[in-house]
Design an enzyme around this catalytic site. Structure first.
Site, PDB file in Angstrom:
ATOM      1  N   HIS A  65      42.580  45.403  28.171  1.00 49.59           N
ATOM      2  CA  HIS A  65      42.052  44.104  28.622  1.00 49.59           C
ATOM      3  C   HIS A  65      40.781  43.841  27.839  1.00 49.59           C
ATOM      4  CE1 HIS A  65      40.721  40.964  31.272  1.00 49.59           C
ATOM      5  NE2 HIS A  65      40.157  41.693  32.197  1.00 49.59           N
ATOM      6  N   GLU A 120      38.204  41.815  28.669  1.00 47.23           N
ATOM      7  CA  GLU A 120      36.981  41.436  29.378  1.00 47.23           C
ATOM      8  C   GLU A 120      35.914  42.501  29.142  1.00 47.23           C
ATOM      9  OE1 GLU A 120      37.600  40.271  33.475  1.00 47.23           O
ATOM     10  OE2 GLU A 120      35.740  39.099  33.477  1.00 47.23           O
ATOM     11  N   TYR A 163      39.222  42.553  46.383  1.00 43.31           N
ATOM     12  CA  TYR A 163      39.496  42.371  44.958  1.00 43.31           C
ATOM     13  C   TYR A 163      40.725  41.490  44.759  1.00 43.31           C
ATOM     14  CZ  TYR A 163      39.561  43.665  40.029  1.00 43.31           C
ATOM     15  OH  TYR A 163      39.523  43.630  38.653  1.00 43.31           O
TER      16      TYR A 163
HETATM   17 FE1  FEO Z   1      39.013  41.631  34.190  1.00 45.92          FE
HETATM   18 FE2  FEO Z   1      37.566  44.538  35.147  1.00 45.92          FE
HETATM   19  O1  FEO Z   1      37.836  43.044  34.062  1.00 45.92           O
END
Ligand code: FEO
Length: 395
Positions: free
Chosen positions: A79, A81, A195
Site C-alpha cells: 500500500h 499510504e 477501524y
Molecule cells: Fe491506508 Fe495504514 O494506511
C-alpha cells in the site's frame, strides 16, 4: 527490535504509543497504534512494508542492527499510504542498487506521487502473481483495490501460510504483546470495529466481494499479519468472518441519539427519546451523544452498530448548527446502509431545523421516518407528545 512471529518471519515495525490521531486529525486514537513491517528470511530476504515517515530513520537504523541491509533482495509495498511507504526514501538508498519493489500499478502512482520519481525498480504485480523466495516458499499477491486505496494489496506467504493483509483486518491499537490472543480482547474488538466503521465501511460492498474471492482462493491461512495492531495468530479466520458480517449492512439492536443544543431544549428532547426507547423496548441498547462534545469516530462506531439513529439540532439562521451539519457530512461519507433515522429539534421562531435534518439524513442514505419532534421554545410535557410515535417507527 525484531520480534519473531512464525518460521523465519519477524515483525520489524514501530509501536506508536504516543499517536493521538491519524489521517491528520480525522481519526482519533486513544489506545496507541502501530505500523507493522515484516522481515522474511528464506532463500531470499524480503521486507514487507515499512513504517510512517517520521519514524523512517529509526526504522532503518533498527533494521540495520538486525540484518545487513544489502542482504534484502525484495521489498513488498502492499500500500502506498505514507504510514507504510514513508520509510522508503530513507531505506532504498541503503539497499543494493535496483532492489525491486513489488506493488500494484496504482501503488507506483501513489508512491511516486508522494515521493517523486526516484528511479526505484518497481515490479508491478496483480492478483495471482507469484514470487519465489526460496526454500520451497513463495509469495502470492492479491489486489485489494479500494480496501481502502486503489493501490492496496495483500501478500500471502506459502509454507508458513501467513497473509500480510496490510490495512485490512488491522486496528489502531498498540499491542506490545503483538498477538491477538495476548491483547486486551475488549479493546482489540472495539478498535477493530472502529477501524472498519470509520475507514472501510464506505467500501463495505467491495469488502464483502473480496472476502468471497479470498475464500475461493482456498489459501490455507494460518496467520493474518496486518499493518496496524495485533497479529491474528489464534483462529485468524475469526476476523475474516467478522469482516464478512460487518460488510453486509451490519446492525445490532441499538439506537443512537446524536444532537447538539444551544440552550438545552434539544438536549431535553434527546433524553426523552432515550427514556421512551427504554420504555418501549427494554432490550434495545440506547446511546446518547452531544455531537459538539463527543469524538466523531467513536460516535460513528456506535452509529455503525445501530439499526436506527435520531439526530437533533435547534434551528439557527433557518438551518442547523454547523457541528451537526459537519457530522452529517461525515455520516454520508461512511455510506451506512439499511438504517432508519428520525429528526428532532427546538426553535424560537422560524423552525426549519427538522426539515433540514431530514433532507440531510436522506441524502446520507438513511431511511428517514416521517414522525419527528419539533418544539417551540423550551420543551414542556405537552411537547413530548410526538416522541412515542417517532420511537415506535425507529424500533
Ligand atoms: Fe491506508 Fe495504514 O494506511
Amino acid at each position: 527490535m525484531r520480534r519473531h512471529i512464525k518460521g523465519n518471519v519477524s515483525w520489524v515495525g514501530y509501536i506508536d504509543w504516543e499517536l493521538e490521531s491519524f489521517h491528520g486529525d480525522d481519526y482519533s486514537i486513544y489506545n496507541g497504534s502501530s505500523q507493522n513491517a515484516y522481515l522474511i528470511e528464506e532463500g531470499k530476504t524480503v521486507l514487507v512494508d515499512t513504517v510512517w515517515t517520521p519514524h523512517r530513520f529509526e526504522f532503518v537504523e533498527n533494521l540495520r542492527k538486525e540484518i545487513d541491509l544489502s542482504r534484502i533482495d525484495y521489498v513488498i509495498a502492499n500500500h502506498g499510504e505514507c504510514d507504510h511507504s514513508g520509510s522508503l526514501t530513507s531505506l532504498m538508498a541503503e539497499l543494493k542498487p535496483g532492489t525491486p519493489i513489488y506493488c500494484t500499478a496504482n501503488a507506483v502512482k501513489s508512491i511516486e506521487g508522494q515521493y517523486g520519481k526516484q528511479g526505484w525498480n518497481f515490479q508491478v504485480v496483480k492478483t495471482g502473481d507469484e514470487l519465489d523466495i526460496g526454500n520451497g516458499k513463495k509469495l502470492i499477491f492479491v489486489e485489494m483495490r479500494m480496501l481502502h486505496w486503489p493501490d492496496s494489496m495483500a501478500t500471502f506467504m506459502t509454507g508458513d501460510n501467513i497473509l500480510f493483509s496490510n490495512d485490512a483486518f488491522g486496528q489502531h491499537f498498540a499491542v506490545e504483546e503483538l498477538f491477538n490472543d495476548r491483547a486486551d480482547q475488549c479493546l482489540l474488538w472495539k478498535e477493530a470495529m472502529k477501524y472498519f466503521a470509520n475507514i472501510l465501511n464506505p467500501f463495505a460492498a467491495l469488502c464483502a466481494k473480496k472476502i468471497d474471492e479470498i475464500k475461493a482462493l482456498n489459501l490455507p491461512i494460518e496467520m493474518i499479519a496486518p499493518s496496524h495492531g495485533a497479529i491474528w495468530r489464534d483462529n485468524p479466520m475469526q476476523i475474516v468472518e467478522k469482516y464478512a458480517e460487518w460488510s453486509k449492512a451490519y446492525q445490532e439492536n441499538q439506537i443512537t441519539i446524536a444532537y447538539d443544543t444551544m440552550w438545552e431544549g434539544t438536549a431535553k428532547i434527546a433524553h426523552r427519546i432515550a427514556e421512551e426507547i427504554a420504555a418501549q423496548s427494554p432490550d434495545t441498547v440506547v446511546k446518547v451523544f452531544n455531537i459538539a462534545k463527543s469524538d466523531k469516530n467513536e460516535v460513528m462506531t456506535e452509529v455503525f452498530k445501530s439499526k436506527a439513529i435520531a439526530v437533533g439540532s435547534p434551528t439557527i439562521v433557518n438551518s442547523i448548527l454547523a457541528g451537526v451539519a459537519g457530522w452529517l457530512e461525515f455520516a454520508k461519507q461512511l455510506k451506512f446502509k439499511g438504517k432508519r433515522a428520525a429528526a428532532f429539534g427546538c426553535y424560537g421562531w422560524s423552525g426549519e431545523s427538522v426539515k433540514v435534518l431530514k433532507e440531510k439524513l436522506a441524502d446520507a442514505g438513511f431511511a428517514v421516518v416521517e414522525e419527528n419532534v419539533r418544539c417551540m421554545w423550551t420543551p414542556e410535557e405537552a411537547d413530548f407528545a410526538d416522541v412515542p410515535a417517532m420511537v415506535e417507527k425507529l424500533l
